[in-house]
Design a protein around this motif. Structure first.
Motif, mmCIF file in Angstrom:
data_model
loop_
_atom_site.group_PDB
_atom_site.id
_atom_site.type_symbol
_atom_site.label_atom_id
_atom_site.label_comp_id
_atom_site.label_asym_id
_atom_site.label_seq_id
_atom_site.Cartn_x
_atom_site.Cartn_y
_atom_site.Cartn_z
ATOM 1 N N PRO A 38 14.029 -1.980 9.615
ATOM 2 C CA PRO A 38 14.045 -3.262 8.930
ATOM 3 C C PRO A 38 13.135 -3.278 7.705
ATOM 4 N N PHE A 39 12.177 -2.392 7.657
ATOM 5 C CA PHE A 39 11.229 -2.377 6.548
ATOM 6 C C PHE A 39 11.044 -0.934 6.117
ATOM 7 N N ALA A 40 11.614 -0.569 4.986
ATOM 8 C CA ALA A 40 11.552 0.815 4.520
ATOM 9 C C ALA A 40 10.985 0.850 3.104
ATOM 10 N N GLY A 41 10.414 1.988 2.742
ATOM 11 C CA GLY A 41 9.911 2.184 1.388
ATOM 12 C C GLY A 41 8.510 1.656 1.160
ATOM 13 N N PHE A 42 7.803 1.326 2.237
ATOM 14 C CA PHE A 42 6.465 0.751 2.082
ATOM 15 C C PHE A 42 5.502 1.724 1.423
ATOM 16 N N SER A 43 5.541 2.988 1.818
ATOM 17 C CA SER A 43 4.582 3.961 1.275
ATOM 18 C C SER A 43 4.681 4.060 -0.238
ATOM 19 N N ALA A 44 5.892 4.153 -0.755
ATOM 20 C CA ALA A 44 6.062 4.245 -2.203
ATOM 21 C C ALA A 44 5.630 2.948 -2.891
ATOM 22 N N ALA A 45 5.978 1.824 -2.303
ATOM 23 C CA ALA A 45 5.582 0.541 -2.887
ATOM 24 C C ALA A 45 4.070 0.370 -2.863
ATOM 25 N N LYS A 46 3.426 0.838 -1.794
ATOM 26 C CA LYS A 46 1.978 0.703 -1.679
ATOM 27 C C LYS A 46 1.260 1.480 -2.771
ATOM 28 N N VAL A 47 1.762 2.644 -3.130
ATOM 29 C CA VAL A 47 1.150 3.430 -4.205
ATOM 30 C C VAL A 47 1.106 2.597 -5.487
ATOM 31 N N GLY A 48 2.208 1.945 -5.804
ATOM 32 C CA GLY A 48 2.255 1.100 -7.000
ATOM 33 C C GLY A 48 1.335 -0.102 -6.900
ATOM 34 N N LEU A 49 1.307 -0.737 -5.726
ATOM 35 C CA LEU A 49 0.413 -1.878 -5.527
ATOM 36 C C LEU A 49 -1.054 -1.462 -5.624
ATOM 37 N N ASP A 50 -1.380 -0.320 -5.026
ATOM 38 C CA ASP A 50 -2.754 0.178 -5.103
ATOM 39 C C ASP A 50 -3.170 0.379 -6.554
ATOM 40 N N LYS A 51 -2.269 0.985 -7.312
ATOM 41 C CA LYS A 51 -2.564 1.297 -8.712
ATOM 42 C C LYS A 51 -2.731 0.018 -9.537
ATOM 43 N N SER A 52 -1.812 -0.917 -9.387
ATOM 44 C CA SER A 52 -1.862 -2.132 -10.204
ATOM 45 C C SER A 52 -2.983 -3.085 -9.793
ATOM 46 N N SER A 53 -3.351 -3.067 -8.511
ATOM 47 C CA SER A 53 -4.400 -3.981 -8.041
ATOM 48 C C SER A 53 -5.791 -3.370 -8.088
ATOM 49 N N GLY A 54 -5.856 -2.037 -8.080
ATOM 50 C CA GLY A 54 -7.163 -1.386 -8.030
ATOM 51 C C GLY A 54 -7.762 -1.381 -6.634
ATOM 52 N N VAL A 55 -6.977 -1.744 -5.631
ATOM 53 C CA VAL A 55 -7.441 -1.767 -4.237
ATOM 54 C C VAL A 55 -6.539 -0.835 -3.440
ATOM 55 N N ALA A 56 -7.159 0.127 -2.748
ATOM 56 C CA ALA A 56 -6.349 1.101 -2.021
ATOM 57 C C ALA A 56 -6.651 1.150 -0.525
ATOM 58 N N ASP A 57 -7.735 0.552 -0.106
ATOM 59 C CA ASP A 57 -8.143 0.694 1.302
ATOM 60 C C ASP A 57 -7.623 -0.461 2.160
ATOM 61 N N TRP A 58 -6.290 -0.592 2.223
ATOM 62 C CA TRP A 58 -5.671 -1.608 3.054
ATOM 63 C C TRP A 58 -4.408 -1.034 3.686
#
Length: 102
Positions: free
Chosen positions: A5-25
């Motif tokens: 039901p929820f796929a592609g999170f790892s790739a999306a998280k990389v982009g979110l980490d980069k744009s937000s500057g927060v990676a430890d979540w």
């Protein structure tokens, strides 16, 4: 390909980490934030548990045997409450000023 039901999170998280500057979540941090905020906003624990897709939730095994309610209306209202809260955080000037119809 595995169907989830929820796929592609790892790739999306990389982009979110980069744009937000927060990676430890983690994804569970988002679920915990959602649940905690809903509780703070007055949503009943059994409704939060249903939204998290926890089968047993806060109902006892005996209550689960007899109570087969899905709590659809309550979950919809909880999501409206959450939407309002997120809007207030992310775009305070865009908060709706007119009440929603039931």
């Amino acid at each position: 390909r595995r169907q989830t039901p929820f796929a592609g999170f790892s790739a999306a998280k990389v982009g979110l980490d980069k744009s937000s500057g927060v990676a430890d979540w983690t994804l569970h941090d988002l679920r915990r934030t959602f649940a905690t905020n809903l509780a703070t906003l007055g949503v009943a624990p059994h409704v939060i548990e249903r939204l998290l897709n926890h089968i047993t939730g806060s109902l006892s095994p005996i209550a689960l045997r007899y109570n087969k309610a899905k709590y659809d209306k309550e979950m919809q209202e909880a999501l409206r409450i959450w939407e309002t809260r997120l809007t207030a955080i992310l775009a305070p000037s865009r908060i709706r000023r007119t009440p929603r119809r039931a």
